[in-house]
Scaffold this active site. Structure first.
Site, PDB file in Angstrom:
ATOM      1  N   ALA B  33       0.817  -1.224   0.000  1.00 37.83           N
ATOM      2  CA  ALA B  33       0.000   0.000   0.000  1.00 37.83           C
ATOM      3  C   ALA B  33       0.845   1.266   0.000  1.00 37.83           C
ATOM      4  CB  ALA B  33      -0.918  -0.004   1.211  1.00 37.83           C
ATOM      5  N   LYS B 205     -26.748 -10.316  -2.750  1.00 37.66           N
ATOM      6  CA  LYS B 205     -25.475 -10.344  -3.484  1.00 37.66           C
ATOM      7  C   LYS B 205     -25.710 -10.277  -4.991  1.00 37.66           C
ATOM      8  CE  LYS B 205     -23.444 -13.080   0.244  1.00 37.66           C
ATOM      9  NZ  LYS B 205     -23.304 -14.474   0.719  1.00 37.66           N
TER      10      LYS B 205
END
Lengths: 436, 436
Positions: B33, B205
């Site tokens: 990151a 979903k």
């Protein structure tokens, strides 16, 4: 906003596939990327060769450096393959501050370290999703989707030609040389199949996967590589007898002593999902410490699947060029002002095939009554199974598989069937999808 | 650079899993990151409950709004579930210009349109990879990896509880109610299993997947939803007899008339890869016009797999906050100055199991000689198969599966075996991986 202008190096199958996908799906791609993407220039060795794509809006030339240097071109897509002159072309594009998209696994595996250093210095992106496993977004999955994990190992079927050969050997009991010749006739294998069957192509791809999985530099020269040329029909048969299938795998594994990097034929238990990846398809199994095993499956080669990855990379670059930097990918994939109002179909309008199970009195004419009702609703049958379920009570089960039919028609048919005196229990109805 | 500070709403299994993954993999995550990610504050209803994670560096409170309002918190992770007060909390975080990561499928399916509009106005990201199919990066695959495609349809096994029940019914011939009770004992199914077995969870979903696939607003109320409670052992058996398996699928398909959105039990041909996705595992099959069929497989629930997706979303947000906006994701997944020099192992040091095939003279003592040589190299056997191959010539094939062994030891053993007079052809050696 004006479309982003792209220059293509190479107009082979993937080059033409890329132009076709960008044209065919231009509207949807612009709705996703926030801007159109337009191929304005392309180079090819032979401009007279007939091609399977519309080049009317594309400036053509034979010198790829001309495309790289074209001041109009903002993103360079390298689809020439090989390392020479691909390396020089990509470095030249980077030197001019242009983003690059490439499908070239050899280039990345052999010269990626140098290329990414140059790209970083210039603040440009070199995207290479198409270099590994064709249309499967495996680079993105590992690099971004599994970024919370310590990746423990990965194993991939990453050469479609090799997998086709091994699949045919198993399914039809044929010998290697025989299937290879057929693969060459079908165009799955090159005239010189060395890169595929000796594992070099897979080793290029494994080099890239290992690097993004473990955070190590690209080290193609350290991959152990063994091909499938010595696999015999006999070994495929014995492996099957023992519960295994032979696949040509690229394996990268983290151990306490170091990283394993190897491409070789491998027996794997036949109940594993990846053991059932057949023909020219690719799949990569990645095991992370948090997520556990994950698998990514799809077409590893071909004009359109590879173009799918090339265009996804283009969209990524365009999103970065265009959007608010803190909000680059739209929440719902498409730009918020570009959502569509296509209606959702009422269930009665949906068409599927059906499995029906009926409990009936076991007497003549029952099946005829049922099929007449189905016929009235235009429902035709794929299979019928009848089983006596209770001899004393003279009851039977009838199982029907139908062809595709409107849900509304099926509901009407079931209501009518339910009225028959010979049908003695509620009709069981389960939809069926072939998923082709 | 200072770590990014995160506030967690909810300290259930996924909340603790997220803290554990961020702690355990902190170094690798920061190398990816470009900055560390630190949970500084968290809320939970009951602070006294014993928990499976280290909270010593986390400010704890019972009011989630306190975490949202904490000026220290830059990213809010919502793991409370349900829509109330999750909706208010997420909108409050957005209102303060904070990025949000959520695993809450009901929230996104029911209130996503409102939430994304608010987020767009504030220029913040609401990331929700963990809301669908747990650790499988399916949102990213469709939204970014397949962005060049016109998505034609998708079909998913997106509820692990339901798939566990159907798998057990098939494998062991058990009835629905019986397996459900066991799933509840094992903790796979909730005390109130309605959301799972009636398909509501899957419909949440599917709503999200359809939206990002087709570029349509979230429309949960238009999903046709049918559960698995009426599937019987009998139907599972008849389906198998006809070459099918029954799976609880969420299906979204584009047709000329509109979009199909439906969750229901479905027969699918057993040779399809997705028909072999068993137990609590999830998989989503996505067909694009360019890429063809692709499949994504992994754990759909659980603390660590869900945390994997939550952390991947956090890394995405941090990369956006931190990097040069034109070059957000490092080329090789890890920051260029954070690559590792772990060595690549020489092949002799690699350990795998082996398949060996030997052609030998069919006489007493041959197998003893071979196993003695293997024993000298510390190689033990998993299976032995002996076959007469040529009766007249008194020749046989011996096939051996070994346990794991150093490649170097195996090479020495094979050299020694090759010296035996009774071994009459080169030893065939293929590596074996269990891929567990």
């Amino acid at each position: 906003m004006k479309p982003v202008k792209v220059g293509l190096l190479g107009l082979g199958t993937v080059g033409c596939g890329t132009i076709n996908v960008l044209t065919r799906n231009g509207d949807e791609i612009a709705r996703r990327a926030g801007r159109g993407i337009q191929v304005v220039a392309a180079s090819a060795r032979d401009l007279k060769r007939p091609r399977n794509c519309d080049l009317s809006a594309v400036r053509l030339c034979t010198d790829p450096f001309e495309v790289v240097n074209d001041p109009d071109v903002e993103i360079v897509v390298e689809l020439i393959g090989g390392t020479k002159p691909a390396r020089e072309l990509v470095l030249a594009a980077i030197g001019q501050g242009k983003h690059v998209v490439t499908a070239n696994k050899a280039l990345i595996a052999l010269h990626g370290n140098e290329i990414f250093t140059a790209a970083q210095e210039k603040g440009v992106t070199v995207a290479f999703e198409a270099a590994v496993a064709g249309g499967i977004p495996i680079i993105k999955a590992i690099r971004e989707g599994l970024s919370g994990n310590r990746i423990l190992w990965l194993a991939g079927i990453i050469n479609g030609t090799g997998n086709f050969i091994l699949t045919e050997m198993r399914d039809k009991g044929r010998e290697f040389a025989d299937v290879l010749a057929e693969a060459q006739r079908l165009g799955y294998a090159e005239a010189d199949p060395t890169f595929d069957v000796e594992g070099i192509d897979a080793a290029h791809k494994l080099t890239i996967l290992a690097s993004i999985a473990f955070g190590i530099p690209l080290q193609f020269d350290k991959v152990y590589t063994e091909g499938i040329t010595r696999i015999t029909r006999e070994d495929v048969g014995y492996a099957a007898e023992l519960g295994y299938r032979i696949k040509h795998l690229g394996v990268a594994r983290r151990t306490e002593q170091g990283i394993e990097l190897r491409v070789h034929p491998t027996l794997i238990p036949q109940r594993r999902l990846i053991a059932n990846v057949d023909g020219v398809m690719n799949a990569v199994l990645v095991k992370g410490d948090a997520v556990g095993p994950t698998l990514y499956y799809g077409a590893g080669a071909g004009a359109d699947p590879t173009a799918s990855a090339v265009v996804a990379d283009l969209v990524d670059v365009v999103r970065a060029l265009t959007s608010d930097p803190e909000n680059r990918v739209p929440h719902l994939a498409f730009q918020a002002d570009a959502l569509s109002d296509i209606p959702v179909l009422p269930m009665d309008e949906v068409q599927t095939a059906f499995y029906l199970r009926l409990r009936v009195q076991d007497k003549p004419g029952v099946l005829a009554d049922i099929t007449r009702i189905l016929g009235d609703q235009h429902i035709s049958l794929e299979a019928v199974l009848q089983r006596e379920t209770d001899e004393d009570a003279a009851e039977a089960s009838i199982i029907l598989l139908t062809h595709k039919v409107r849900e509304g028609n099926m509901s009407k048919a079931i209501s009518a069937i339910q009225q028959l005196e010979t049908v003695i229990a509620p009709v069981i109805r389960i939809r069926l999808e072939s998923l082709k």
